[in-house]
Design an enzyme around this catalytic site. Structure first.
Site, PDB file in Angstrom:
ATOM      1  CG  ASP A 114      -1.953  -1.041   1.265  1.00  0.00           C
ATOM      2  OD1 ASP A 114      -1.942  -1.917   0.385  1.00  0.00           O
ATOM      3  OD2 ASP A 114      -2.812  -1.003   2.169  1.00  0.00           O
ATOM      4  CG  HIS A 168       2.723  -8.707  -0.185  1.00  0.00           C
ATOM      5  ND1 HIS A 168       2.279  -9.856   0.419  1.00  0.00           N
ATOM      6  CD2 HIS A 168       2.271  -7.679   0.591  1.00  0.00           C
ATOM      7  CE1 HIS A 168       1.587  -9.560   1.507  1.00  0.00           C
ATOM      8  NE2 HIS A 168       1.571  -8.239   1.632  1.00  0.00           N
ATOM      9  CB  SER A 269       9.165   3.284   5.909  1.00  0.00           C
ATOM     10  OG  SER A 269      10.433   3.802   5.583  1.00  0.00           O
TER      11      SER A 269
END
Length: 306
Positions: A114, A168, A269
């Site tokens: 995201d 991922h 981050s």
């Protein structure tokens, strides 16, 4: 099409209380925001927050999670659980089944996490955009791995403190090299990006080089930030790597499927994603977009022979 691993679903967590208006207005002032999050002793604050976030005492956990939800835009509606033993556990939460779907075909690359796209575009030279008016060297960012990506494209994804913190694999690939860079822990929000030169090159970070099935390299650069500034990888003991090697580099041959979890941040981050030609930004992808893990970010331009 690869969905995330099955995790037992849970009822949605209750909504967070609204931030008091005067605090919201104060933190919206860029100079104040920058001062509050960067002038304090960054490393000491990060170490203290790291310790506090892992305290598994019910009252401490409940209070710290409530404070986090008050000051950050936190969406827990797709979390696999509704309660957590510590703030740290909430930071690195897993999601319920079906919350993210990785849908890139063989000629595309998915978003690894995201995030908000804070910079994107073609890589015409070694210098790419950090923020308006500021650029940095990908050779410095990567420790000399940037040349292979000149002529390709990049996306910089900022994960805010309240977002899903795991990342991922963007495509079926093999992880072949990881290098860890110790560094500072500046905030990576817009006020800091506008004021700190070469911010990503100065912060703690790692380079994770993937090799696609056809031999094409793709580079993910997770960059840590202030407060709980650790990066953890699922396929490599990063703590041991840092502790035992003076030059923390690992050569691997670890296969990963598209959508397979690769690691997590222990706070919000950034991930810089570098792709070589002929990958280009997918139609409609642009700076400022808010994306979710699995959204298509890059297309491979197929040149037909005449």
């Amino acid at each position: 099409m690869t969905a995330m691993d099955d995790i037992r679903p849970a009822p949605p967590a209750p909504a967070a209380p609204a931030l008091p208006r005067w605090i919201a207005k104060l933190t919206d002032i860029e100079s104040v925001n920058y001062a509050l999050t960067n002038w304090l002793p960054r490393r000491s604050a990060t170490q203290a927050m790291g310790w506090l976030s892992k305290v598994e005492q019910p009252l401490v956990a409940k209070a710290s999670i409530a404070l986090w939800r008050t000051f950050c835009d936190v969406d827990l509606s797709d979390a696999a659980e509704a309660t957590w033993p510590s703030l740290h556990a909430a930071f690195i939460r897993r999601l319920r089944p079906g919350a993210r779907t990785f849908r890139a075909d063989a000629q595309q690359l998915s978003a690894p996490s995201d995030g908000i796209i804070v910079a994107s575009g073609r890589i015409a030279s070694d210098s790419i955009v950090q923020a308006k008016g500021r650029r940095y060297s990908i050779a410095e960012l990567t420790g000399g791995e940037g040349e292979a990506y000149i002529g390709g494209s990049f996306v910089t994804l900022r994960l805010t403190a309240g977002m899903y913190h795991r990342f991922h694999s963007p495509q079926d690939a093999v992880v072949e090299r990881v290098r860890y860079f110790p560094g500072d822990c500046f905030n990576v929000n817009p006020p800091a990006l506008k004021r700190v030169d070469r911010l990503y090159c100065r912060n703690e970070r790692a380079t994770v080089r993937l090799r696609l099935d056809d031999g094409t390299p793709v580079l993910l650069v997770p960059v840590a930030a202030i407060l709980v500034a650790a990066i953890r990888l699922t396929f490599l003991d990063t703590v041991r790597l840092l502790r035992e090697r003076s030059d923390p580099v690992a050569t691997l041959a670890t296969p990963v499927a598209q959508g397979e979890e690769m690691g997590w941040f222990e706070h919000g981050s950034t991930i810089v994603m570098l792709t070589p030609a002929p990958f280009v930004l997918a139609d409609g992808v642009q700076t400022g977009d808010r994306v979710r893990a699995g959204d298509v970010l890059f297309d491979r331009v197929v040149i037909e022979e005449i």
